[in-house]
Design a protein around this motif. Sequence first.
Motif, PDB file in Angstrom:
ATOM      1  N   UNK A  47       0.853  -1.187   0.000  1.00 55.56           N
ATOM      2  CA  UNK A  47       0.000   0.000   0.000  1.00 55.56           C
ATOM      3  C   UNK A  47       0.888   1.236   0.000  1.00 55.56           C
ATOM      4  N   UNK A  48       0.649   2.150  -0.949  1.00 52.00           N
ATOM      5  CA  UNK A  48       1.454   3.360  -1.059  1.00 52.00           C
ATOM      6  C   UNK A  48       0.546   4.587  -1.000  1.00 52.00           C
ATOM      7  N   UNK A  49       0.968   5.592  -0.232  1.00 50.78           N
ATOM      8  CA  UNK A  49       0.266   6.869  -0.189  1.00 50.78           C
ATOM      9  C   UNK A  49       1.273   7.937  -0.582  1.00 50.78           C
ATOM     10  N   UNK A  50       0.973   8.667  -1.654  1.00 50.44           N
ATOM     11  CA  UNK A  50       1.839   9.721  -2.155  1.00 50.44           C
ATOM     12  C   UNK A  50       1.103  11.041  -1.982  1.00 50.44           C
ATOM     13  N   UNK A  51       1.672  11.962  -1.218  1.00 45.79           N
ATOM     14  CA  UNK A  51       1.014  13.248  -0.972  1.00 45.79           C
ATOM     15  C   UNK A  51       1.463  14.342  -1.923  1.00 45.79           C
ATOM     16  N   UNK A  52       2.333  14.062  -2.851  1.00 42.49           N
ATOM     17  CA  UNK A  52       2.757  15.001  -3.895  1.00 42.49           C
ATOM     18  C   UNK A  52       3.085  16.384  -3.328  1.00 42.49           C
ATOM     19  N   UNK A  53       3.972  16.408  -2.352  1.00 39.83           N
ATOM     20  CA  UNK A  53       4.378  17.688  -1.763  1.00 39.83           C
ATOM     21  C   UNK A  53       5.073  18.558  -2.814  1.00 39.83           C
ATOM     22  N   UNK A  70       0.090  18.714  -1.772  1.00 39.76           N
ATOM     23  CA  UNK A  70      -0.433  18.507  -3.118  1.00 39.76           C
ATOM     24  C   UNK A  70      -1.549  17.477  -3.104  1.00 39.76           C
ATOM     25  N   UNK A  71      -1.804  16.900  -4.240  1.00 39.33           N
ATOM     26  CA  UNK A  71      -2.830  15.865  -4.346  1.00 39.33           C
ATOM     27  C   UNK A  71      -2.382  14.599  -3.625  1.00 39.33           C
ATOM     28  N   UNK A  72      -3.349  13.830  -3.149  1.00 40.26           N
ATOM     29  CA  UNK A  72      -3.058  12.571  -2.470  1.00 40.26           C
ATOM     30  C   UNK A  72      -3.402  11.423  -3.418  1.00 40.26           C
ATOM     31  N   UNK A  73      -2.448  10.513  -3.591  1.00 41.26           N
ATOM     32  CA  UNK A  73      -2.637   9.343  -4.436  1.00 41.26           C
ATOM     33  C   UNK A  73      -2.475   8.099  -3.579  1.00 41.26           C
ATOM     34  N   UNK A  74      -3.433   7.180  -3.644  1.00 44.12           N
ATOM     35  CA  UNK A  74      -3.370   5.921  -2.906  1.00 44.12           C
ATOM     36  C   UNK A  74      -3.345   4.802  -3.942  1.00 44.12           C
ATOM     37  N   UNK A  75      -2.342   3.952  -3.863  1.00 42.72           N
ATOM     38  CA  UNK A  75      -2.203   2.861  -4.822  1.00 42.72           C
ATOM     39  C   UNK A  75      -1.504   1.702  -4.142  1.00 42.72           C
ATOM     40  N   UNK A 152      -2.344  -8.326  -8.664  1.00 37.83           N
ATOM     41  CA  UNK A 152      -3.244  -7.249  -9.059  1.00 37.83           C
ATOM     42  C   UNK A 152      -2.666  -5.917  -8.597  1.00 37.83           C
ATOM     43  N   UNK A 153      -2.794  -4.886  -9.420  1.00 34.34           N
ATOM     44  CA  UNK A 153      -2.430  -3.525  -9.032  1.00 34.34           C
ATOM     45  C   UNK A 153      -3.710  -2.725  -8.913  1.00 34.34           C
ATOM     46  N   UNK A 154      -3.753  -1.827  -7.932  1.00 34.01           N
ATOM     47  CA  UNK A 154      -4.981  -1.071  -7.702  1.00 34.01           C
ATOM     48  C   UNK A 154      -4.690   0.380  -7.390  1.00 34.01           C
ATOM     49  N   UNK A 155      -5.728   1.161  -7.472  1.00 38.46           N
ATOM     50  CA  UNK A 155      -5.743   2.549  -7.002  1.00 38.46           C
ATOM     51  C   UNK A 155      -6.963   2.678  -6.110  1.00 38.46           C
ATOM     52  N   UNK A 156      -6.914   3.627  -5.158  1.00 43.27           N
ATOM     53  CA  UNK A 156      -8.010   3.768  -4.200  1.00 43.27           C
ATOM     54  C   UNK A 156      -8.291   5.239  -3.929  1.00 43.27           C
TER      55      UNK A 156
END
Length: 173
Positions: A47-53, A70-75, A152-156
Amino acid sequence: MALSEVFTGANGTLTLASEDTPEGADAKAVMDAFAVQTVGRLTDVTLRVNTALKEFHEVGRRHPVSLSPGNIFIAGSVGRAFVNGALMSLLLGRGSTSASVPEPYAQPTFSMSLQLANPAKADAVVSLVVGGVKFENWQFAMPEDEFVMESLCFRALTIGVGDAETQVTFPDA
């Protein structure tokens, strides 16, 4: 309980998201056809959370003077999942029944519940709840005399800690 323990991954489940959307309607059709709510068992989850600082640099300074959110990406990915027919129908949506389905059609949405446990303490269990999960891709290997392994790869959309003992109340902004 606060996340101050040392945890091991216990297990994870993949359930259909019950939403009042086209994705939810298609998920309900598959749930009714297969008579299931939980469609997969998850292991080896990343599980990865990228906050795009975003850094702001002033002229003449080597270090940034501020970091802006920045935007938050969960993948993430699932290294092995027990996949049944319902899950396959949901991964492909209406396209799993025939090639002549009018497009566009909805891609179903899932919820993941990942259980974290402390083997030294029986009551030290916390769950991570990942919502609005959609799978980007799916692959499997079918060895001759071994288990079928899926990947499987996912985004959330969301992630939260399912901890009934600790509730955080943030001040009004």
